[in-house]
Write a protein that holds these residues in place. Sequence first.
Motif, PDB file in Angstrom:
ATOM      1  N   GLU A  90       0.840  -1.198   0.000  1.00 25.05           N
ATOM      2  CA  GLU A  90       0.000   0.000   0.000  1.00 25.05           C
ATOM      3  C   GLU A  90       0.876   1.250   0.000  1.00 25.05           C
ATOM      4  OE1 GLU A  90      -3.522   2.002   2.699  1.00 25.05           O
ATOM      5  OE2 GLU A  90      -3.061  -0.123   2.912  1.00 25.05           O
ATOM      6  N   MET A  91       0.494   2.224  -0.790  1.00 24.05           N
ATOM      7  CA  MET A  91       1.231   3.484  -0.855  1.00 24.05           C
ATOM      8  C   MET A  91       0.933   4.311   0.397  1.00 24.05           C
ATOM      9  SD  MET A  91       2.982   3.658  -3.695  1.00 24.05           S
ATOM     10  CE  MET A  91       3.376   5.384  -3.804  1.00 24.05           C
ATOM     11  N   ASP A  92       1.948   4.969   0.893  1.00 21.68           N
ATOM     12  CA  ASP A  92       1.780   5.911   1.992  1.00 21.68           C
ATOM     13  C   ASP A  92       0.933   7.077   1.477  1.00 21.68           C
ATOM     14  OD1 ASP A  92       3.250   8.536   3.448  1.00 21.68           O
ATOM     15  OD2 ASP A  92       2.787   6.825   4.747  1.00 21.68           O
TER      16      ASP A  92
ATOM     17  N   THR B 264       2.259   9.703  -7.537  1.00 27.32           N
ATOM     18  CA  THR B 264       1.975   8.690  -8.555  1.00 27.32           C
ATOM     19  C   THR B 264       0.838   9.126  -9.487  1.00 27.32           C
ATOM     20  OG1 THR B 264       0.335   7.513  -7.208  1.00 27.32           O
ATOM     21  CG2 THR B 264       2.659   6.871  -6.933  1.00 27.32           C
ATOM     22  N   ALA B 265       0.383  10.345  -9.362  1.00 21.84           N
ATOM     23  CA  ALA B 265      -0.791  10.820 -10.107  1.00 21.84           C
ATOM     24  C   ALA B 265      -0.545  10.800 -11.611  1.00 21.84           C
ATOM     25  CB  ALA B 265      -1.166  12.222  -9.658  1.00 21.84           C
ATOM     26  N   PHE B 266      -1.611  10.485 -12.334  1.00 22.92           N
ATOM     27  CA  PHE B 266      -1.584  10.557 -13.793  1.00 22.92           C
ATOM     28  C   PHE B 266      -2.955  11.017 -14.268  1.00 22.92           C
ATOM     29  CE2 PHE B 266      -2.646   6.286 -12.485  1.00 22.92           C
ATOM     30  CZ  PHE B 266      -3.703   5.921 -13.301  1.00 22.92           C
ATOM     31  N   VAL B 267      -2.964  11.623 -15.433  1.00 22.47           N
ATOM     32  CA  VAL B 267      -4.184  12.219 -15.978  1.00 22.47           C
ATOM     33  C   VAL B 267      -4.671  11.387 -17.160  1.00 22.47           C
ATOM     34  CG1 VAL B 267      -5.175  14.282 -17.053  1.00 22.47           C
ATOM     35  CG2 VAL B 267      -3.414  14.515 -15.292  1.00 22.47           C
TER      36      VAL B 267
ATOM     37  N   GLU C 253      -4.687   8.568  -8.759  1.00 25.43           N
ATOM     38  CA  GLU C 253      -3.500   8.318  -7.943  1.00 25.43           C
ATOM     39  C   GLU C 253      -3.470   6.836  -7.592  1.00 25.43           C
ATOM     40  OE1 GLU C 253      -3.958  10.834  -4.551  1.00 25.43           O
ATOM     41  OE2 GLU C 253      -3.420  12.648  -5.656  1.00 25.43           O
ATOM     42  N   CYS C 254      -2.288   6.270  -7.532  1.00 23.91           N
ATOM     43  CA  CYS C 254      -2.140   4.854  -7.184  1.00 23.91           C
ATOM     44  C   CYS C 254      -2.317   4.672  -5.677  1.00 23.91           C
ATOM     45  CB  CYS C 254      -0.764   4.350  -7.600  1.00 23.91           C
ATOM     46  SG  CYS C 254      -0.502   4.368  -9.382  1.00 23.91           S
ATOM     47  N   THR C 255      -3.071   3.665  -5.303  1.00 19.94           N
ATOM     48  CA  THR C 255      -3.242   3.352  -3.882  1.00 19.94           C
ATOM     49  C   THR C 255      -2.273   2.252  -3.461  1.00 19.94           C
ATOM     50  OG1 THR C 255      -4.986   1.776  -4.404  1.00 19.94           O
ATOM     51  CG2 THR C 255      -5.663   4.032  -3.875  1.00 19.94           C
ATOM     52  N   VAL C 256      -1.758   1.506  -4.439  1.00 22.33           N
ATOM     53  CA  VAL C 256      -0.735   0.489  -4.184  1.00 22.33           C
ATOM     54  C   VAL C 256       0.478   0.822  -5.042  1.00 22.33           C
ATOM     55  CG1 VAL C 256      -2.365  -1.322  -3.550  1.00 22.33           C
ATOM     56  CG2 VAL C 256      -1.682  -1.060  -5.939  1.00 22.33           C
ATOM     57  N   MET C 257       1.620   0.268  -4.693  1.00 24.92           N
ATOM     58  CA  MET C 257       2.858   0.606  -5.379  1.00 24.92           C
ATOM     59  C   MET C 257       2.819   0.102  -6.833  1.00 24.92           C
ATOM     60  SD  MET C 257       6.795   0.079  -4.175  1.00 24.92           S
ATOM     61  CE  MET C 257       6.637  -1.650  -3.844  1.00 24.92           C
TER      62      MET C 257
END
Length: 184
Positions: free
Chosen positions: A38-40, A47-50, A57-61
């Motif tokens: 899990e991402m902090d 990790t955001a992308f459009v 945003e990614c919730t996991v790595m």
Amino acid sequence: MWWHLQNLGYVTLLTLDELQHDKFILTLDLRSGYWQVEMDASSKPLTAFVTHKGLFECTVMPFGLTNAPTTFQRLMNIVLAGLKWQCCLVYLDDIIVYSSTFKQHIKDLRKVFLALVGANLTLKASKCNFCRREMKLLWHLITPDGIKPDLGLIATIEKCARPTNIKGVQAFLGLTGYYRRTSP
């Protein structure tokens, strides 16, 4: 292929030495390795992308982050602390459990499973190989009788074109030198 052998170095020799006297070996593979981390909260915006549907945003790595392999290896080192080099070895999401007797193998496997469960990590059963007497690892065949070169790679070496320059000779010697310890 040549650079892979150069980069294996000392860790490879330690790994093979550790396994050469063990009669029972198994390999475990984690299910979707990085995605189990899990991402902090403070790292998620990084990790955001459009997309055409908005910002995500990614919730996991995710795979592809610069520090993802290092972070994941650190996690595995922590999860298997006290077991590494005693009954298991780990590289990213691949785990090798080794023992000299079947009874000890079951005990060691239980310890590894408990460590993985405690960290809420899951395995991919189809990629796990239990109670093997032989296995290929780092271009070697690990057997109860010791470590032997992988015959598939030996055949490839035999088919190599004759080197025509210094770089080619150095590369060929590096490749063949990799098996120096296991050659008769």
